[in-house]
Design a protein around this motif. Structure first.
Motif, PDB file in Angstrom:
ATOM      1  N   ALA A 327       0.849  -1.205   0.000  1.00 45.24           N
ATOM      2  CA  ALA A 327       0.000   0.000   0.000  1.00 45.24           C
ATOM      3  C   ALA A 327       0.878   1.246   0.000  1.00 45.24           C
ATOM      4  CB  ALA A 327      -0.919  -0.015   1.215  1.00 45.24           C
ATOM      5  N   PHE A 328       1.918   1.214   0.817  1.00 43.71           N
ATOM      6  CA  PHE A 328       2.859   2.336   0.885  1.00 43.71           C
ATOM      7  C   PHE A 328       3.498   2.604  -0.477  1.00 43.71           C
ATOM      8  CE2 PHE A 328       7.436   3.155   1.055  1.00 43.71           C
ATOM      9  CZ  PHE A 328       7.420   4.467   1.500  1.00 43.71           C
ATOM     10  N   LEU A 329       3.979   1.547  -1.092  1.00 41.16           N
ATOM     11  CA  LEU A 329       4.733   1.700  -2.333  1.00 41.16           C
ATOM     12  C   LEU A 329       3.822   2.044  -3.516  1.00 41.16           C
ATOM     13  CD1 LEU A 329       7.606   1.706  -3.352  1.00 41.16           C
ATOM     14  CD2 LEU A 329       7.527  -0.773  -3.525  1.00 41.16           C
ATOM     15  N   GLU A 330       2.614   1.510  -3.523  1.00 41.84           N
ATOM     16  CA  GLU A 330       1.644   1.901  -4.564  1.00 41.84           C
ATOM     17  C   GLU A 330       1.389   3.403  -4.498  1.00 41.84           C
ATOM     18  OE1 GLU A 330      -1.192  -2.118  -4.933  1.00 41.84           O
ATOM     19  OE2 GLU A 330      -1.921  -0.335  -3.911  1.00 41.84           O
ATOM     20  N   GLU A 331       1.245   3.878  -3.266  1.00 37.13           N
ATOM     21  CA  GLU A 331       0.952   5.301  -3.069  1.00 37.13           C
ATOM     22  C   GLU A 331       2.138   6.159  -3.515  1.00 37.13           C
ATOM     23  OE1 GLU A 331      -1.917   7.676  -2.599  1.00 37.13           O
ATOM     24  OE2 GLU A 331      -2.280   5.582  -2.093  1.00 37.13           O
ATOM     25  N   LEU A 332       3.336   5.693  -3.192  1.00 36.86           N
ATOM     26  CA  LEU A 332       4.552   6.408  -3.586  1.00 36.86           C
ATOM     27  C   LEU A 332       4.626   6.516  -5.115  1.00 36.86           C
ATOM     28  CD1 LEU A 332       6.697   7.387  -1.545  1.00 36.86           C
ATOM     29  CD2 LEU A 332       8.084   5.398  -2.144  1.00 36.86           C
ATOM     30  N   ALA A 333       4.288   5.407  -5.776  1.00 37.68           N
ATOM     31  CA  ALA A 333       4.416   5.335  -7.232  1.00 37.68           C
ATOM     32  C   ALA A 333       3.159   5.813  -7.964  1.00 37.68           C
ATOM     33  CB  ALA A 333       4.752   3.903  -7.646  1.00 37.68           C
ATOM     34  N   CYS A 334       2.175   6.319  -7.204  1.00 38.19           N
ATOM     35  CA  CYS A 334       0.919   6.821  -7.802  1.00 38.19           C
ATOM     36  C   CYS A 334       0.260   5.761  -8.671  1.00 38.19           C
ATOM     37  CB  CYS A 334       1.151   8.061  -8.642  1.00 38.19           C
ATOM     38  SG  CYS A 334       1.754   9.453  -7.720  1.00 38.19           S
ATOM     39  N   THR A 335       0.151   4.552  -8.162  1.00 43.12           N
ATOM     40  CA  THR A 335      -0.459   3.497  -8.957  1.00 43.12           C
ATOM     41  C   THR A 335      -1.175   2.525  -8.024  1.00 43.12           C
ATOM     42  OG1 THR A 335      -0.003   1.868 -10.706  1.00 43.12           O
ATOM     43  CG2 THR A 335       1.586   1.977  -8.925  1.00 43.12           C
ATOM     44  N   THR A 336      -1.855   1.563  -8.587  1.00 41.27           N
ATOM     45  CA  THR A 336      -2.411   0.470  -7.787  1.00 41.27           C
ATOM     46  C   THR A 336      -2.129  -0.830  -8.523  1.00 41.27           C
ATOM     47  OG1 THR A 336      -4.544   0.798  -8.878  1.00 41.27           O
ATOM     48  CG2 THR A 336      -4.299   1.765  -6.685  1.00 41.27           C
ATOM     49  N   THR A 337      -2.214  -1.931  -7.807  1.00 36.57           N
ATOM     50  CA  THR A 337      -2.063  -3.243  -8.433  1.00 36.57           C
ATOM     51  C   THR A 337      -3.363  -4.021  -8.208  1.00 36.57           C
ATOM     52  OG1 THR A 337      -1.243  -4.346  -6.448  1.00 36.57           O
ATOM     53  CG2 THR A 337       0.392  -3.202  -7.820  1.00 36.57           C
ATOM     54  N   HIS A 338      -3.400  -5.245  -8.681  1.00 39.12           N
ATOM     55  CA  HIS A 338      -4.614  -6.049  -8.481  1.00 39.12           C
ATOM     56  C   HIS A 338      -4.670  -6.628  -7.061  1.00 39.12           C
ATOM     57  CE1 HIS A 338      -1.620  -9.198  -9.246  1.00 39.12           C
ATOM     58  NE2 HIS A 338      -2.450 -10.028  -8.655  1.00 39.12           N
ATOM     59  N   VAL A 339      -3.584  -6.446  -6.298  1.00 42.78           N
ATOM     60  CA  VAL A 339      -3.552  -7.024  -4.945  1.00 42.78           C
ATOM     61  C   VAL A 339      -4.110  -6.020  -3.944  1.00 42.78           C
ATOM     62  CG1 VAL A 339      -2.073  -7.952  -3.127  1.00 42.78           C
ATOM     63  CG2 VAL A 339      -1.539  -8.430  -5.529  1.00 42.78           C
ATOM     64  N   THR A 340      -5.102  -6.460  -3.185  1.00 39.91           N
ATOM     65  CA  THR A 340      -5.631  -5.609  -2.108  1.00 39.91           C
ATOM     66  C   THR A 340      -5.402  -6.328  -0.783  1.00 39.91           C
ATOM     67  OG1 THR A 340      -7.810  -6.602  -2.405  1.00 39.91           O
ATOM     68  CG2 THR A 340      -7.385  -4.514  -3.552  1.00 39.91           C
ATOM     69  N   ASP A 341      -5.482  -5.586   0.313  1.00 44.07           N
ATOM     70  CA  ASP A 341      -5.282  -6.157   1.642  1.00 44.07           C
ATOM     71  C   ASP A 341      -6.349  -7.228   1.909  1.00 44.07           C
ATOM     72  OD1 ASP A 341      -5.055  -6.754   4.303  1.00 44.07           O
ATOM     73  OD2 ASP A 341      -5.548  -4.734   5.039  1.00 44.07           O
ATOM     74  N   PRO A 342      -5.952  -8.501   1.954  1.00 45.28           N
ATOM     75  CA  PRO A 342      -6.952  -9.560   2.128  1.00 45.28           C
ATOM     76  C   PRO A 342      -7.564  -9.561   3.525  1.00 45.28           C
ATOM     77  CG  PRO A 342      -4.741 -10.480   2.206  1.00 45.28           C
ATOM     78  CD  PRO A 342      -4.587  -9.027   1.882  1.00 45.28           C
ATOM     79  N   LEU A 343      -6.959  -8.786   4.435  1.00 45.31           N
ATOM     80  CA  LEU A 343      -7.477  -8.726   5.799  1.00 45.31           C
ATOM     81  C   LEU A 343      -8.252  -7.431   6.057  1.00 45.31           C
ATOM     82  CD1 LEU A 343      -4.314 -10.261   7.410  1.00 45.31           C
ATOM     83  CD2 LEU A 343      -6.622 -11.192   7.663  1.00 45.31           C
ATOM     84  N   ALA A 344      -8.513  -6.688   4.992  1.00 44.28           N
ATOM     85  CA  ALA A 344      -9.154  -5.372   5.157  1.00 44.28           C
ATOM     86  C   ALA A 344     -10.466  -5.472   5.937  1.00 44.28           C
ATOM     87  CB  ALA A 344      -9.378  -4.724   3.796  1.00 44.28           C
ATOM     88  N   ALA A 345     -11.255  -6.478   5.635  1.00 48.08           N
ATOM     89  CA  ALA A 345     -12.552  -6.600   6.318  1.00 48.08           C
ATOM     90  C   ALA A 345     -12.352  -6.914   7.800  1.00 48.08           C
ATOM     91  CB  ALA A 345     -13.392  -7.685   5.642  1.00 48.08           C
ATOM     92  N   VAL A 346     -11.312  -7.714   8.073  1.00 48.61           N
ATOM     93  CA  VAL A 346     -11.041  -8.104   9.464  1.00 48.61           C
ATOM     94  C   VAL A 346     -10.586  -6.903  10.284  1.00 48.61           C
ATOM     95  CG1 VAL A 346      -9.571  -9.573  10.927  1.00 48.61           C
ATOM     96  CG2 VAL A 346     -10.426 -10.440   8.738  1.00 48.61           C
ATOM     97  N   VAL A 347      -9.768  -6.021   9.674  1.00 46.96           N
ATOM     98  CA  VAL A 347      -9.175  -4.914  10.436  1.00 46.96           C
ATOM     99  C   VAL A 347      -9.983  -3.616  10.350  1.00 46.96           C
ATOM    100  CG1 VAL A 347      -6.852  -5.872  10.219  1.00 46.96           C
ATOM    101  CG2 VAL A 347      -7.628  -4.189   8.545  1.00 46.96           C
ATOM    102  N   ALA A 348     -11.068  -3.644   9.587  1.00 47.53           N
ATOM    103  CA  ALA A 348     -11.859  -2.414   9.417  1.00 47.53           C
ATOM    104  C   ALA A 348     -12.343  -1.891  10.768  1.00 47.53           C
ATOM    105  CB  ALA A 348     -13.030  -2.668   8.483  1.00 47.53           C
TER     106      ALA A 348
END
Ligand code: ZN
Length: 380
Positions: A327-348
């Motif tokens: 997430a940090f590096l995507e933001e740095l590079a102004c881009t996104t990939t197909h990978v999202t945080d698989p634990l996002a729902a758990v940590v919301a």
């Protein structure tokens, strides 16, 4: 158009911290069983693999590291300390047989050269940024650096990679004012100590209060001598997460950077304030790191041509650190990939924790120190 540099080298994974029991040197007669040291290659290997597998690597400018020279290291460290790491590194007693000074910072066979490659990796990255080859960048280095002082290794850190890079920039690349933001869960005590009386380097550390080192990183530690006002600490209570860190960014980090107007922002990038980390009790998620990074990238764009250079520090959850780093590096590079945080729902739910009065109080205390930083104008 953003160009993001990336430094990595297999040798970073070969720094051998040995068979410590978590963070204690194994000592069978005292009942301390040998196990894997908590600062081992696994989390870092998985970060690099995810950067590769997600396709992000192809969008980055890969920068080859080199070994920092003794002259470059001794801009920050004493001759005797550099020699000490070299000597410890020559021991052949097995992984992590040597120690950098505090009894908790293993030096493996050959670690001296690897630690020089870590510091030199950061030097190459800042050089590329100052020359305009990259806008920003990330050095996924190991061993980490932010606890190391001029004459002592500490908290798994051998050479203070960020401090060596900052001094290199000032000595060789003509930039004057450097800001170091440290959001590792632990106090950036080494960096603070090295620049404590120096108003040309502003250090800002957000960390868990009284975690590591013990009794270090309080708000009253605000720089000394000519550097008075140029060290900021935000010791957040254990359990602080998204709301507290974002409030600290908004109330302390960003206004401090705006006053100081750095020529370069260095980031001591620890992911151990992540909610699953074994070595701290903070509650950040990958989304938190993304949001904080966006704010810092904005400050770098506003103040110093986007120059934001990050060095990897802590982050000990092998299964969660990679998503925070991505997430940090995507933001740095102004881009996104197909990978999202698989634990996002758990940590919301964790991320939804509101700001507490205690968190607000300590952030307010740090914010009161901001007028001690003289207002400067960004240089062209
Ligand atoms: Zn840490």
């Amino acid at each position: 158009m953003t160009t993001t540099g990336y430094v990595f080298h297999p040798e970073y994974l070969w720094h051998d911290t040995g068979t410590s029991a978590g963070l204690l040197p194994a000592n069978p007669t005292a009942g301390i069983q040998p196990a894997v040291h908590v600062e081992n290659p696994e989390a870092k290997r998985r970060v690099h693999e995810l950067i590769h597998a997600s396709g992000l690597l192809g969008e980055l400018m890969v920068i080859e590291p080199r070994r920092a020279t003794v002259a470059e290291l001794t801009r920050v460290h004493t001759d005797a300390y550099v020699q000490h790491i070299k000597t410890q590194s020559e021991l052949r007693g097995g992984g992590g047989g040597g120690d950098a000074g505090d009894g908790f910072s293993p030096v493996g066979h050959g670690s001296y050269d690897i630690a020089r490659l870590a510091a030199g990796g950061l030097i190459e990255l800042v050089t590329a940024a100052v020359h305009g080859d990259i806008t920003n960048g990330y050095a996924l280095v190991r061993p980490p650096g932010h606890h190391a002082t001029a004459d002592q290794g500490m908290g798994f850190c051998l050479f203070n990679n960020i401090a060596v890079a900052a001094r290199h920039v000032q000595a060789e690349l003509g930039l004057a004012r450097i800001a170091v933001v440290d959001w590792d869960a632990h106090h950036g005590n080494g960096t603070q100590a090295i620049f404590d009386d120096d108003p040309s380097v502003l250090t800002i550390s957000l960390h868990q209060a009284n975690c590591f080192p013990p009794d270090s990183g309080w708000t009253h530690e605000n720089g000394t001598g000519n550097g008075a006002g140029y060290a900021l600490n935000v010791p957040l209570p254990p359990g602080s997460g998204h709301a507290a860190y974002l409030h600290a960014m908004d109330q302390v980090v960003l206004p401090a950077l705006d006053r100081f107007a750095p020529d370069l922002i260095l980031l001591a990038n620890g992911f151990d304030a992540g909610v699953f980390d074994p070595l701290a009790r903070q509650m950040l998620t990958a989304a938190s790191y993304r949001h904080m990074t966006r704010l810092l990238v904005g400050a770098a764009d506003r103040l110093c041509h986007g120059r934001l250079i990050a060095a990897h520090e802590g982050g000990y959850s092998p299964f969660y650190t990679p998503y925070c780093a991505l997430a940090f590096l995507e933001e740095l590079a102004c881009t996104t990939t197909h990978v999202t945080d698989p634990l996002a729902a758990v940590v919301a739910g964790y991320a939804a924790e509101p700001l507490t009065p205690q968190q607000q109080a300590v952030i307010g205390e740090a914010a009161q120190l901001l007028p001690r930083i003289q207002t400067a104008v960004p240089s062209a």
